[in-house]
Design a protein around this motif. Sequence first.
Motif, PDB file in Angstrom:
ATOM      1  N   GLY A  23       0.893  -1.140   0.089  1.00 41.26           N
ATOM      2  CA  GLY A  23       0.012  -0.113   0.051  1.00 41.26           C
ATOM      3  C   GLY A  23       1.068   1.216   0.063  1.00 41.26           C
ATOM      4  O   GLY A  23       2.120   1.356  -0.274  1.00 41.26           O
ATOM      5  N   LYS A  24       0.021   2.498   0.125  1.00 42.90           N
ATOM      6  CA  LYS A  24       0.814   3.731   0.056  1.00 42.90           C
ATOM      7  C   LYS A  24       1.183   4.046   1.632  1.00 42.90           C
ATOM      8  O   LYS A  24       2.010   5.145   1.667  1.00 42.90           O
ATOM      9  CB  LYS A  24      -0.095   4.622  -0.441  1.00 42.90           C
ATOM     10  N   ARG A  25       0.602   3.537   2.708  1.00 46.57           N
ATOM     11  CA  ARG A  25       0.829   3.996   4.050  1.00 46.57           C
ATOM     12  C   ARG A  25       1.242   2.780   4.877  1.00 46.57           C
ATOM     13  O   ARG A  25       0.486   2.355   5.656  1.00 46.57           O
ATOM     14  CB  ARG A  25      -0.354   4.821   4.437  1.00 46.57           C
ATOM     15  N   ASN A 210       8.937   3.826   0.313  1.00 44.14           N
ATOM     16  CA  ASN A 210       7.901   4.605   1.040  1.00 44.14           C
ATOM     17  C   ASN A 210       8.174   5.459   2.050  1.00 44.14           C
ATOM     18  O   ASN A 210       7.529   6.042   3.024  1.00 44.14           O
ATOM     19  CB  ASN A 210       6.774   3.569   1.672  1.00 44.14           C
TER      20      ASN A 210
END
Length: 213
Positions: A23-25, A210
């Motif tokens: 994911g992004k987070r 990230n």
Amino acid sequence: MTQKNDDLTANYVGAFDGRLSFGKRPALLIVDFVMAYLDPASPLYAGVEDALASNERLLAAARAAGIPVFFTNVVYQADGADGGLFYKKIPSLRVFLEGSPLGAFPPSLQPVDGERVISKQFASAFFGTSLAETLSEEGIDTLLITGLSTSGCVRATALDALQSGFAPFVVREACGDRHPAPHEANLFDLQAKYAEVVSEQEACALISANAEL
């Protein structure tokens, strides 16, 4: 009569070979890496010093990248009543009675300000805790999961992460068990059905990609 396929990996192909997206987070979730598994005098000693070193490196990478870090531990009241049948099933859980030094984090894996500690009484870090709500509040969608033991609390946590909508990425070298057989079997099954099992190197690359700017 259906022919039995004795090759384990081949047996799973076509039935259990899906993949989850990172994911992004993300956040790093270190499950129950406490002295009970590191002290040879403890009934839960598991000889997981290599996994400890892996966690040290991942923790340093997460902190450097600004990735949120969560720790879990197990804490029971004096009589263990809050552990229910789990406490009765595994008498050695008495090492986690409140105040026991075996329930402490090792010196090299100490939470710092801003890093949350989730105290639990059962295997999953999600069961009976506020973890899911906290992750949702912080917008976290992916967990890099490490800790102890692979066949117990790591597996239960990864399964509940998936069922709660958080993509679980279990870091192979950063997990441990008291015997290699359940360790490897559970990593295999997690990869097949419930999680992505990644190497420490892959996890560090995902953390770097990230990093918070």
